[in-house]
Design a protein around this motif. Structure first.
Motif, PDB file in Angstrom:
ATOM      1  N   ASN A  47      55.044  20.365  37.375  1.00 49.56           N
ATOM      2  CA  ASN A  47      54.991  20.643  35.936  1.00 49.56           C
ATOM      3  C   ASN A  47      54.352  21.980  35.571  1.00 49.56           C
ATOM      4  OD1 ASN A  47      56.093  18.077  35.431  1.00 49.56           O
ATOM      5  ND2 ASN A  47      54.085  17.116  35.456  1.00 49.56           N
ATOM      6  N   GLN A  48      53.645  22.602  36.530  1.00 47.28           N
ATOM      7  CA  GLN A  48      52.972  23.883  36.309  1.00 47.28           C
ATOM      8  C   GLN A  48      52.142  23.889  35.021  1.00 47.28           C
ATOM      9  OE1 GLN A  48      56.103  26.822  36.467  1.00 47.28           O
ATOM     10  NE2 GLN A  48      56.155  26.802  38.690  1.00 47.28           N
ATOM     11  N   PRO A  49      51.077  23.079  34.970  1.00 45.82           N
ATOM     12  CA  PRO A  49      50.221  23.045  33.779  1.00 45.82           C
ATOM     13  C   PRO A  49      49.420  24.337  33.647  1.00 45.82           C
ATOM     14  CG  PRO A  49      49.216  21.783  35.541  1.00 45.82           C
ATOM     15  CD  PRO A  49      50.584  22.179  36.038  1.00 45.82           C
ATOM     16  N   ASP A  50      48.856  24.548  32.453  1.00 48.26           N
ATOM     17  CA  ASP A  50      47.999  25.712  32.216  1.00 48.26           C
ATOM     18  C   ASP A  50      46.568  25.460  32.671  1.00 48.26           C
ATOM     19  OD1 ASP A  50      49.973  27.384  30.783  1.00 48.26           O
ATOM     20  OD2 ASP A  50      49.875  25.757  29.314  1.00 48.26           O
ATOM     21  N   VAL A  75      48.537  27.669  43.791  1.00 43.89           N
ATOM     22  CA  VAL A  75      48.943  28.211  42.492  1.00 43.89           C
ATOM     23  C   VAL A  75      47.717  28.710  41.738  1.00 43.89           C
ATOM     24  CG1 VAL A  75      51.021  26.797  42.227  1.00 43.89           C
ATOM     25  CG2 VAL A  75      48.819  25.913  41.464  1.00 43.89           C
ATOM     26  N   ASN A  76      47.970  29.574  40.755  1.00 48.07           N
ATOM     27  CA  ASN A  76      46.887  30.158  39.969  1.00 48.07           C
ATOM     28  C   ASN A  76      46.693  29.353  38.684  1.00 48.07           C
ATOM     29  OD1 ASN A  76      44.913  31.905  39.040  1.00 48.07           O
ATOM     30  ND2 ASN A  76      46.390  33.351  38.180  1.00 48.07           N
ATOM     31  N   VAL A  77      46.087  28.151  38.837  1.00 47.93           N
ATOM     32  CA  VAL A  77      45.846  27.270  37.699  1.00 47.93           C
ATOM     33  C   VAL A  77      44.351  26.963  37.649  1.00 47.93           C
ATOM     34  CG1 VAL A  77      46.285  25.004  36.681  1.00 47.93           C
ATOM     35  CG2 VAL A  77      48.127  26.225  37.826  1.00 47.93           C
ATOM     36  N   PRO A  78      43.693  27.204  36.499  1.00 47.62           N
ATOM     37  CA  PRO A  78      42.256  26.939  36.402  1.00 47.62           C
ATOM     38  C   PRO A  78      41.943  25.450  36.394  1.00 47.62           C
ATOM     39  CG  PRO A  78      43.121  27.587  34.266  1.00 47.62           C
ATOM     40  CD  PRO A  78      44.238  27.773  35.252  1.00 47.62           C
ATOM     41  N   THR A  79      40.772  25.103  36.945  1.00 51.04           N
ATOM     42  CA  THR A  79      40.340  23.709  37.021  1.00 51.04           C
ATOM     43  C   THR A  79      38.986  23.535  36.345  1.00 51.04           C
ATOM     44  OG1 THR A  79      41.506  23.318  39.113  1.00 51.04           O
ATOM     45  CG2 THR A  79      39.714  21.813  38.574  1.00 51.04           C
ATOM     46  N   ILE A  80      38.855  22.481  35.535  1.00 48.58           N
ATOM     47  CA  ILE A  80      37.568  22.063  34.977  1.00 48.58           C
ATOM     48  C   ILE A  80      37.238  20.702  35.582  1.00 48.58           C
ATOM     49  CG2 ILE A  80      36.331  21.342  32.902  1.00 48.58           C
ATOM     50  CD1 ILE A  80      37.971  23.275  31.289  1.00 48.58           C
ATOM     51  N   PHE A  81      36.038  20.565  36.156  1.00 50.44           N
ATOM     52  CA  PHE A  81      35.637  19.313  36.769  1.00 50.44           C
ATOM     53  C   PHE A  81      35.039  18.356  35.737  1.00 50.44           C
ATOM     54  CE2 PHE A  81      35.304  21.689  40.927  1.00 50.44           C
ATOM     55  CZ  PHE A  81      36.339  20.985  41.535  1.00 50.44           C
ATOM     56  N   LEU A  82      35.412  17.070  35.867  1.00 51.91           N
ATOM     57  CA  LEU A  82      34.816  15.988  35.095  1.00 51.91           C
ATOM     58  C   LEU A  82      33.934  15.180  36.046  1.00 51.91           C
ATOM     59  CD1 LEU A  82      38.068  14.692  33.347  1.00 51.91           C
ATOM     60  CD2 LEU A  82      36.366  16.199  32.341  1.00 51.91           C
ATOM     61  N   THR A  83      32.715  14.881  35.650  1.00 56.83           N
ATOM     62  CA  THR A  83      31.857  14.107  36.534  1.00 56.83           C
ATOM     63  C   THR A  83      30.794  13.354  35.747  1.00 56.83           C
ATOM     64  OG1 THR A  83      30.371  14.215  38.441  1.00 56.83           O
ATOM     65  CG2 THR A  83      30.306  16.065  36.919  1.00 56.83           C
ATOM     66  N   GLU A 124      42.657  34.004  31.361  1.00 55.69           N
ATOM     67  CA  GLU A 124      43.490  35.079  30.815  1.00 55.69           C
ATOM     68  C   GLU A 124      42.905  36.449  31.152  1.00 55.69           C
ATOM     69  OE1 GLU A 124      45.120  36.701  26.466  1.00 55.69           O
ATOM     70  OE2 GLU A 124      43.859  34.920  26.598  1.00 55.69           O
ATOM     71  N   ILE A 125      41.586  36.568  31.023  1.00 51.79           N
ATOM     72  CA  ILE A 125      40.912  37.837  31.308  1.00 51.79           C
ATOM     73  C   ILE A 125      41.057  38.204  32.771  1.00 51.79           C
ATOM     74  CG2 ILE A 125      38.626  38.912  31.471  1.00 51.79           C
ATOM     75  CD1 ILE A 125      37.974  37.278  28.870  1.00 51.79           C
ATOM     76  N   GLU A 126      40.876  37.227  33.660  1.00 54.09           N
ATOM     77  CA  GLU A 126      41.001  37.500  35.083  1.00 54.09           C
ATOM     78  C   GLU A 126      42.428  37.923  35.439  1.00 54.09           C
ATOM     79  OE1 GLU A 126      39.571  34.250  37.393  1.00 54.09           O
ATOM     80  OE2 GLU A 126      37.470  34.575  36.827  1.00 54.09           O
ATOM     81  N   ALA A 127      43.413  37.311  34.779  1.00 47.72           N
ATOM     82  CA  ALA A 127      44.805  37.697  35.026  1.00 47.72           C
ATOM     83  C   ALA A 127      45.058  39.134  34.594  1.00 47.72           C
ATOM     84  CB  ALA A 127      45.753  36.743  34.291  1.00 47.72           C
ATOM     85  N   LYS A 128      44.510  39.514  33.418  1.00 44.28           N
ATOM     86  CA  LYS A 128      44.645  40.895  32.954  1.00 44.28           C
ATOM     87  C   LYS A 128      43.944  41.863  33.906  1.00 44.28           C
ATOM     88  CE  LYS A 128      45.243  40.347  27.948  1.00 44.28           C
ATOM     89  NZ  LYS A 128      44.695  40.730  26.629  1.00 44.28           N
ATOM     90  N   MET A 129      42.778  41.443  34.399  1.00 43.22           N
ATOM     91  CA  MET A 129      42.033  42.301  35.314  1.00 43.22           C
ATOM     92  C   MET A 129      42.837  42.559  36.591  1.00 43.22           C
ATOM     93  SD  MET A 129      39.315  44.040  35.843  1.00 43.22           S
ATOM     94  CE  MET A 129      38.075  43.428  34.708  1.00 43.22           C
ATOM     95  N   ARG A 130      43.444  41.500  37.114  1.00 41.96           N
ATOM     96  CA  ARG A 130      44.270  41.680  38.317  1.00 41.96           C
ATOM     97  C   ARG A 130      45.434  42.622  38.048  1.00 41.96           C
ATOM     98  NH1 ARG A 130      42.960  36.163  39.065  1.00 41.96           N
ATOM     99  NH2 ARG A 130      44.767  35.521  37.864  1.00 41.96           N
ATOM    100  N   SER A 131      46.039  42.479  36.873  1.00 42.64           N
ATOM    101  CA  SER A 131      47.151  43.360  36.515  1.00 42.64           C
ATOM    102  C   SER A 131      46.689  44.800  36.362  1.00 42.64           C
ATOM    103  CB  SER A 131      47.790  42.864  35.209  1.00 42.64           C
ATOM    104  OG  SER A 131      48.800  43.732  34.784  1.00 42.64           O
ATOM    105  N   ALA A 132      45.506  44.979  35.737  1.00 43.29           N
ATOM    106  CA  ALA A 132      44.969  46.325  35.543  1.00 43.29           C
ATOM    107  C   ALA A 132      44.662  46.998  36.874  1.00 43.29           C
ATOM    108  CB  ALA A 132      43.713  46.274  34.677  1.00 43.29           C
ATOM    109  N   LEU A 133      44.056  46.246  37.771  1.00 43.44           N
ATOM    110  CA  LEU A 133      43.732  46.804  39.083  1.00 43.44           C
ATOM    111  C   LEU A 133      45.007  47.124  39.878  1.00 43.44           C
ATOM    112  CD1 LEU A 133      40.706  44.535  40.092  1.00 43.44           C
ATOM    113  CD2 LEU A 133      40.650  46.942  39.442  1.00 43.44           C
ATOM    114  N   LYS A 134      46.019  46.288  39.704  1.00 43.19           N
ATOM    115  CA  LYS A 134      47.287  46.529  40.401  1.00 43.19           C
ATOM    116  C   LYS A 134      47.947  47.802  39.888  1.00 43.19           C
ATOM    117  CE  LYS A 134      51.738  44.325  41.401  1.00 43.19           C
ATOM    118  NZ  LYS A 134      52.577  43.113  41.170  1.00 43.19           N
ATOM    119  N   ASP A 135      47.955  47.990  38.554  1.00 41.50           N
ATOM    120  CA  ASP A 135      48.549  49.192  37.978  1.00 41.50           C
ATOM    121  C   ASP A 135      47.804  50.451  38.391  1.00 41.50           C
ATOM    122  OD1 ASP A 135      50.502  47.738  36.765  1.00 41.50           O
ATOM    123  OD2 ASP A 135      49.662  47.841  34.745  1.00 41.50           O
ATOM    124  N   SER A 136      46.478  50.369  38.351  1.00 45.64           N
ATOM    125  CA  SER A 136      45.692  51.555  38.715  1.00 45.64           C
ATOM    126  C   SER A 136      45.855  51.895  40.189  1.00 45.64           C
ATOM    127  CB  SER A 136      44.213  51.325  38.386  1.00 45.64           C
ATOM    128  OG  SER A 136      43.675  50.275  39.147  1.00 45.64           O
TER     129      SER A 136
END
Length: 409
Positions: A47-50, A75-83, A124-136
């Protein structure tokens, strides 16, 4: 918010249904609720969740930590732990998976919303950072230059992102600790801090993306019709809203309002120069944006009136029989730039010695220079310590003929 898809991993059916119900009330889409780590891995691929809400303690051979680790590797999907409870060893294992947050059971609906929003912002910020570093990285001309510039980016990004990241983390902790004691007003204020910190991080990443595109030759000039005075006034109004130091932003308009210019590049020039003027000026100081139109032949007195000596010295690009110029002057009453450093201010990452106590990335003026160059213009700076600084930008541009004629009648 309806487009955000969340997978719930919880082996207690009643708890899973409760969480799913809360998520739907908050406007999120629940892709599935599963009870085991193995099912979680399958559903993520299917399902490729966000985002994944993962209970740490799960029945079966695979606990939530192991499942999160496998999901992260695939996959690049963030995880929040419940405990509700986990021993120290399990928590240490959980940290190694680099989770995007923790929610302690039982929790309130607002805790769930805040944790999700912060996790999605960070992702979202980390994804942009990876893109920025890739472009540079793609823009580097040699292995040595590539290594040196990458180290500069990483060092600068790590330094500049540390403060807003700390603000986000501290705010999240405050919301978690004080959720029963703090007022709605206090929670709103904390969330605003998170939003402000996120904006600062996004601005830094946008600056890095701009430089990456400019250096790789992907950034072009696309002039479009613009009402210059209205555009500049709207921009000043926007900057005034975020002006906590209450500087007075003043526009001195030109008689010619209509022109053909690249609005994005113009925004880069004016906004960066105004923000710098605010940053390096005393609270409540005056910052002036002056627009001037110049239509002249080479050597005319009008041209000399419009342009300072610095422009006439190096302005070979304007040495045509006839030319029209937009002159943009931005003046402040700030600390000023040392005369010995004026020749270095447009270099990437360069910061003057008298600005060491003021936070900055050293990218703003480099971006301004790139945006000016892309439009075939030129820029100069005049400054005096303790008095203030004036940046003057000259851009060749096409004004609407009917407006020029009416102004000259």
């Amino acid at each position: 918010m309806n487009s955000i898809k969340i997978l719930v991993v919880e082996d207690e059916i009643i708890v899973a249904e409760d969480i799913a119900g809360r998520l739907k009330k908050l406007g999120y889409s629940v892709t599935a609720t599963v009870a085991s780590g193995e099912e979680a891995i399958e559903k993520v691929a299917e399902n490729q969740p966000d985002l994944v809400l993962m209970d740490i303690v799960l029945k079966g051979e695979m606990d939530g930590v192991t499942a999160a680790e496998k999901i992260r590797s695939q996959v690049n999907v963030p995880t929040i732990f419940l405990t509700a409870y986990a021993d120290d060893k399990t928590l240490q294992r959980a940290k190694l998976t680099d989770p995007f947050g923790y929610i302690i059971k039982p929790f309130q609906q607002n805790d769930l919303r805040v944790a999700i929003e912060i996790a999605l912002h960070r992702h979202e910020i980390e994804a942009k950072m990876r893109s920025a570093l890739k472009d540079s990285e793609a823009a580097r001309e040699s292995v040595e230059e590539k290594s040196q510039r990458q180290n500069q980016y990483i060092s600068m990004a790590a330094h500049e992102l540390r403060n807003p990241l700390n603000t986000i983390l501290i705010s999240a902790e405050l919301l978690k600790i004080d959720r029963t004691r703090s007022s709605d007003e206090s929670q709103v204020k904390t969330i605003r801090l998170v939003h402000s910190a996120t904006q600062k991080m996004n601005q830094l990443i946008d600056d890095m993306l701009f430089m990456g595109r400019a250096e790789s030759g992907k950034l072009k000039c696309h002039p479009l019709p613009i009402n210059l005075v209205e555009y500049c006034q709207d921009l000043l109004d926007q900057l005034q809203l975020g002006n906590e130091a209450k500087h007075k932003l003043i526009l001195i308009p030109s008689s010619v309002t209509s022109a053909m210019l690249d609005q994005k590049l113009l925004h880069c020039i004016i906004s960066n120069l105004i923000v710098n003027a605010i940053k390096y000026s005393p609270n409540g100081g005056k910052v002036t944006l002056e627009l001037e139109y110049c239509l002249a032949s080479e050597g005319d007195k009008e041209a000399k009136f419009c342009l300072s000596p610095q422009y006439l010295f190096a302005n070979s690009k304007f040495k045509n029989n006839n030319y029209s110029l937009l002159i943009i002057r931005i003046r402040d009453e700030g600390m000023g730039i040392p005369e010995t450093e004026l020749g270095k201010i447009f270099e990437m990452f360069y910061r003057c010695k008298n600005t060491e106590k003021i936070k900055g990335s050293g990218l703003g003026l480099t971006i301004v220079k790139k945006a000016v160059d892309l439009q075939g213009g030129t820029i100069a700076c005049e400054s005096k310590i303790g008095v203030g600084t004036t940046f003057t930008v000259a851009l060749p541009y096409v004004a609407l003929a009917s407006k020029i004629q009416s102004d000259n009648i």
